[in-house]
Design an enzyme around this catalytic site. Sequence first.
Site, PDB file in Angstrom:
ATOM      1  N   GLU A 231      -2.426  -7.886  -5.783  1.00  0.00           N
ATOM      2  CA  GLU A 231      -1.546  -6.791  -4.974  1.00  0.00           C
ATOM      3  C   GLU A 231      -0.377  -6.382  -5.840  1.00  0.00           C
ATOM      4  O   GLU A 231       0.385  -7.187  -5.858  1.00  0.00           O
ATOM      5  CB  GLU A 231      -1.400  -7.314  -3.488  1.00  0.00           C
ATOM      6  CG  GLU A 231      -0.709  -6.178  -2.598  1.00  0.00           C
ATOM      7  CD  GLU A 231       0.453  -6.804  -1.674  1.00  0.00           C
ATOM      8  OE1 GLU A 231       1.474  -6.232  -2.126  1.00  0.00           O
ATOM      9  OE2 GLU A 231       0.322  -7.810  -0.828  1.00  0.00           O
ATOM     10  N   CYS A 268       6.475  -5.532   0.884  1.00  0.00           N
ATOM     11  CA  CYS A 268       5.440  -4.680  -0.040  1.00  0.00           C
ATOM     12  C   CYS A 268       4.948  -3.380   0.857  1.00  0.00           C
ATOM     13  O   CYS A 268       4.549  -2.433   0.263  1.00  0.00           O
ATOM     14  CB  CYS A 268       4.344  -5.503  -0.522  1.00  0.00           C
ATOM     15  SG  CYS A 268       3.401  -6.195   0.750  1.00  0.00           S
TER      16      CYS A 268
END
Length: 492
Positions: A231, A268
Amino acid sequence: MFQDATTTEIEAAMQRAYAAFLHYRHTSGKDKAVFIRTVADEVEATGDAIIAVAMRETHLPADRLLGERARTCFQLRNIADVVEEGSWVEATIDTALPDRRPLPKPDIRNMSVPIGPVVVFGASNFPFAYSTAGVDPASAWGAGCPVVVKAHPAHPETSEMVANAVKRAIAKTGMPEGIFEHVHGAGFEVGTALVLHPKTAAVGFTGSYAGGKALFDLAAKRPVPIPVFAEMGSINPVFLLEGALQTEAEKYAKLYAASITGGMGQFCTKPGLLIGIEGDGLTAFERILAGEISRIAPVAMLHPGIAKAFRANRSEVLIQKTVTIQGETVLAYGENDGIPSVASVSAGAFMNNPALHREVFGPFSLLVKCRDAAEMKEVISHLEGQLTCTVIGSAQDLAQAAELVAAVSLLCGRLIVNGVPTGVEVGAAMQHGGPFPASTDGRFGSVGPHAMKRFVRPLAFQNFPTHLLPDELKDGNPLDIWRRVNGHWGKD
């Protein structure tokens, strides 16, 4: 304090992990669940001592760290529950038809099986949830895979304390020691050696695009390539429709000021891009957002390297001639503090300048101003894959926005209406991943029990005697799990 692992130590750790895999892959779901729950118990038992260490290493406040540890333990127990129940292996049975013509049909049974040792890179911004006993280790253990964790150098002592908690859980439950190995490494050499080791079956990573893509490329060049589930960040665009801002500009401006700067923008899923249509509503939103952000106090970022990168990336945006700073904190800030701020740019300038499309990791967001709805749709075509996209709209806006929503859905792993992307719920329906470059494989996520699917592969058993089959595939369904038998789901 913590030395980088040597080549000899890495070799020994990987060999222990593989030896443990040959045993652990046959461990029952119930026994795996007991182990994973015991990990959660032991992490909780670290008490205030580990919170104090994590505060010192990350500059995160106690409340944030306590909440993150609680989330981590919930994640472990959530995966344990799913593993114990057992249906997640997706057992599928097609029974034989020996009299079928022209060819008889064999008995074929299929289920997910573990792939082998998983190397996990701890994340800088989540010392618990995406690190030593976070979602990647939890989902690998649930899948039946040993884990080799490389501690993040930004919080090595916190990682070591969690590692000791995992080792206590191993001892208490009688699991093979090699199902968890823990190494340190501040340089690239340790990570490279782990990815290239022939016993490594997969990699889990949460961090920057540069780091994740480097690991992905490295794994692809191995004699036997392996998957890297990375990710790699996201700007998480928010599409602000006119009707919502006409009536609720203040509500959404305050909501997004908090979302942009929460945790000093080090999530994030921070909304790094706001896209709206010029008009009174957007003007009010912009003015209130800038005012709210100007009053937010700066605090230290996770470590000096992140603070330095934030300032460099923020400056790269602000030096663009087409970008205007709209608001930034009026409070004093130090060298390693984030600088809460928001800037704006026209849609045309944004689309023509790739420098404005990159993530600025920290408390910063860019407002893109579109002339009309057609230009907003054009902006979508200039965006890359994202973890999340959000649409803010009134009921009338949303009724007229079907085409826009459909286009936005192609970009992301999670599509939100009238909310904020920050705050990732742990559960079976959550998707935390997205099309490249948000992650290296948008088919999978790194939150919730579905994260286990990254570390398994399907294995078909053809014409096997029942007594040689795994319990999940045996006649009589001894585990009482949901299975697909001859096209029908059930427990029969």
